[in-house]
Write a protein that holds these residues in place. Structure first.
Motif, mmCIF file in Angstrom:
data_model
loop_
_atom_site.group_PDB
_atom_site.id
_atom_site.type_symbol
_atom_site.label_atom_id
_atom_site.label_comp_id
_atom_site.label_asym_id
_atom_site.label_seq_id
_atom_site.Cartn_x
_atom_site.Cartn_y
_atom_site.Cartn_z
ATOM 1 N N SER A 13 -27.811 8.792 -17.697
ATOM 2 C CA SER A 13 -26.647 9.145 -16.885
ATOM 3 C C SER A 13 -26.959 8.932 -15.408
ATOM 4 C CB SER A 13 -26.253 10.590 -17.152
ATOM 5 O OG SER A 13 -27.313 11.447 -16.814
ATOM 6 N N ALA A 14 -25.927 8.912 -14.605
ATOM 7 C CA ALA A 14 -26.088 8.741 -13.160
ATOM 8 C C ALA A 14 -26.703 9.994 -12.554
ATOM 9 C CB ALA A 14 -24.729 8.454 -12.536
ATOM 10 N N TYR A 15 -27.298 9.825 -11.396
ATOM 11 C CA TYR A 15 -27.874 10.955 -10.671
ATOM 12 C C TYR A 15 -27.793 10.690 -9.172
ATOM 13 C CZ TYR A 15 -32.029 7.983 -10.301
ATOM 14 O OH TYR A 15 -32.885 6.941 -10.043
ATOM 15 N N LEU A 16 -27.999 11.738 -8.394
ATOM 16 C CA LEU A 16 -27.993 11.634 -6.939
ATOM 17 C C LEU A 16 -29.429 11.522 -6.452
ATOM 18 C CD1 LEU A 16 -26.167 11.838 -4.344
ATOM 19 C CD2 LEU A 16 -26.966 14.208 -4.217
ATOM 20 N N GLN A 17 -29.726 10.451 -5.721
ATOM 21 C CA GLN A 17 -31.046 10.258 -5.107
ATOM 22 C C GLN A 17 -30.940 10.654 -3.638
ATOM 23 O OE1 GLN A 17 -34.253 8.832 -6.317
ATOM 24 N NE2 GLN A 17 -34.692 9.942 -4.446
ATOM 25 N N VAL A 18 -31.821 11.520 -3.195
ATOM 26 C CA VAL A 18 -31.858 11.961 -1.802
ATOM 27 C C VAL A 18 -33.193 11.528 -1.200
ATOM 28 C CG1 VAL A 18 -31.759 13.942 -0.240
ATOM 29 C CG2 VAL A 18 -30.411 13.946 -2.360
ATOM 30 N N ILE A 19 -33.125 10.952 -0.006
ATOM 31 C CA ILE A 19 -34.319 10.568 0.741
ATOM 32 C C ILE A 19 -34.224 11.228 2.101
ATOM 33 C CG2 ILE A 19 -35.696 8.670 1.680
ATOM 34 C CD1 ILE A 19 -34.189 6.869 -0.424
ATOM 35 N N PRO B 21 -31.406 24.307 -11.697
ATOM 36 C CA PRO B 21 -30.864 23.646 -12.894
ATOM 37 C C PRO B 21 -30.472 22.188 -12.686
ATOM 38 C CG PRO B 21 -29.847 25.795 -12.576
ATOM 39 C CD PRO B 21 -30.694 25.533 -11.363
ATOM 40 N N LYS B 22 -29.982 21.824 -11.512
ATOM 41 C CA LYS B 22 -29.516 20.455 -11.294
ATOM 42 C C LYS B 22 -30.577 19.550 -10.685
ATOM 43 C CE LYS B 22 -24.623 21.431 -11.103
ATOM 44 N NZ LYS B 22 -23.365 20.957 -10.547
ATOM 45 N N ASN B 23 -31.754 20.083 -10.407
ATOM 46 C CA ASN B 23 -32.825 19.251 -9.845
ATOM 47 C C ASN B 23 -33.542 18.512 -10.958
ATOM 48 O OD1 ASN B 23 -35.984 19.096 -9.028
ATOM 49 N ND2 ASN B 23 -34.618 18.627 -7.327
ATOM 50 N N LEU B 24 -33.725 17.209 -10.759
ATOM 51 C CA LEU B 24 -34.449 16.370 -11.715
ATOM 52 C C LEU B 24 -35.835 15.994 -11.200
ATOM 53 C CD1 LEU B 24 -31.536 13.887 -12.540
ATOM 54 C CD2 LEU B 24 -32.217 15.948 -13.824
ATOM 55 N N TYR B 25 -35.998 15.974 -9.874
ATOM 56 C CA TYR B 25 -37.255 15.525 -9.271
ATOM 57 C C TYR B 25 -37.294 15.993 -7.828
ATOM 58 C CZ TYR B 25 -40.821 12.244 -7.542
ATOM 59 O OH TYR B 25 -41.933 11.690 -6.974
ATOM 60 N N TYR B 26 -38.468 16.420 -7.379
ATOM 61 C CA TYR B 26 -38.642 16.796 -5.978
ATOM 62 C C TYR B 26 -40.107 16.629 -5.612
ATOM 63 C CZ TYR B 26 -38.040 19.321 -1.573
ATOM 64 O OH TYR B 26 -37.978 19.661 -0.246
ATOM 65 N N ILE C 201 -39.343 13.143 1.886
ATOM 66 C CA ILE C 201 -39.015 13.968 0.717
ATOM 67 C C ILE C 201 -38.097 13.152 -0.181
ATOM 68 C CG2 ILE C 201 -37.974 16.123 -0.082
ATOM 69 C CD1 ILE C 201 -38.461 17.156 2.854
ATOM 70 N N LEU C 202 -38.465 13.061 -1.459
ATOM 71 C CA LEU C 202 -37.648 12.380 -2.453
ATOM 72 C C LEU C 202 -37.130 13.416 -3.430
ATOM 73 C CD1 LEU C 202 -39.905 9.277 -3.197
ATOM 74 C CD2 LEU C 202 -38.025 9.470 -1.557
ATOM 75 N N GLU C 203 -35.821 13.440 -3.609
ATOM 76 C CA GLU C 203 -35.180 14.424 -4.489
ATOM 77 C C GLU C 203 -34.195 13.707 -5.396
ATOM 78 O OE1 GLU C 203 -33.549 17.800 -2.094
ATOM 79 O OE2 GLU C 203 -34.297 16.609 -0.416
ATOM 80 N N VAL D 94 -25.448 22.547 -3.875
ATOM 81 C CA VAL D 94 -25.943 23.803 -4.464
ATOM 82 C C VAL D 94 -27.341 24.112 -3.930
ATOM 83 C CG1 VAL D 94 -26.649 24.880 -6.638
ATOM 84 C CG2 VAL D 94 -24.504 23.605 -6.518
ATOM 85 N N HIS D 95 -28.197 23.095 -3.852
ATOM 86 C CA HIS D 95 -29.567 23.255 -3.339
ATOM 87 C C HIS D 95 -29.559 23.826 -1.927
ATOM 88 C CE1 HIS D 95 -33.619 22.325 -2.040
ATOM 89 N NE2 HIS D 95 -33.160 21.434 -1.166
ATOM 90 N N ARG D 96 -28.702 23.305 -1.078
ATOM 91 C CA ARG D 96 -28.675 23.738 0.329
ATOM 92 C C ARG D 96 -28.207 25.185 0.491
ATOM 93 N NH1 ARG D 96 -26.420 18.101 2.895
ATOM 94 N NH2 ARG D 96 -28.465 17.113 3.106
ATOM 95 N N GLU D 97 -27.554 25.733 -0.522
ATOM 96 C CA GLU D 97 -27.083 27.119 -0.463
ATOM 97 C C GLU D 97 -28.059 28.113 -1.090
ATOM 98 O OE1 GLU D 97 -24.447 28.113 1.278
ATOM 99 O OE2 GLU D 97 -24.258 26.006 1.864
ATOM 100 N N THR D 98 -29.127 27.636 -1.701
ATOM 101 C CA THR D 98 -30.069 28.544 -2.362
ATOM 102 C C THR D 98 -30.808 29.405 -1.346
ATOM 103 O OG1 THR D 98 -31.840 26.907 -2.308
ATOM 104 C CG2 THR D 98 -30.443 26.964 -4.308
#
Length: 102
Positions: A3-9, A37-42, A56-58, A68-72
């Protein structure tokens, strides 16, 4: 097909001489983020050339995962409260990766 995912750099540029002060809170934030729960890699990496530059690779299961991550609590405390005040600047980009990307 995956499935698709969001890559953050993210590139974090510490104020000169503050790279060492960022390592411990980044390590703590990484561990907490991996439990989301929604994190696949960090992972984060420190430049061997510039000790004040981090990458940082997320990956998140969907675009909402980053929001959601930014609100934790751990991002609020470690990110906004500890790390970001030690930075000269940060550059963050995110991209949806389709499930059939190689």
């Amino acid at each position: 097909m995956a499935s698709a995912y969001l890559q953050v750099i993210a590139h974090y540029f510490a104020k000169p001489g503050n790279g060492d002060a960022i390592v411990k809170p980044l390590t703590e934030r990484a561990a907490a983020t991996r439990a989301e729960p929604k994190n696949l890699y960090y992972e984060f990496f420190r430049s061997p050339v510039d000790a004040d530059h981090f990458v940082i690779l997320e990956q998140y299961s969907d675009a909402d995962g980053l929001a959601v991550h930014r609100e934790t609590p751990h991002f609020q405390r470690l990110g906004f409260g500890t790390i970001i005040p030690l930075l000269d600047r940060r550059e963050v980009t995110s991209h949806m990766v389709s499930g059939d990307a190689a």
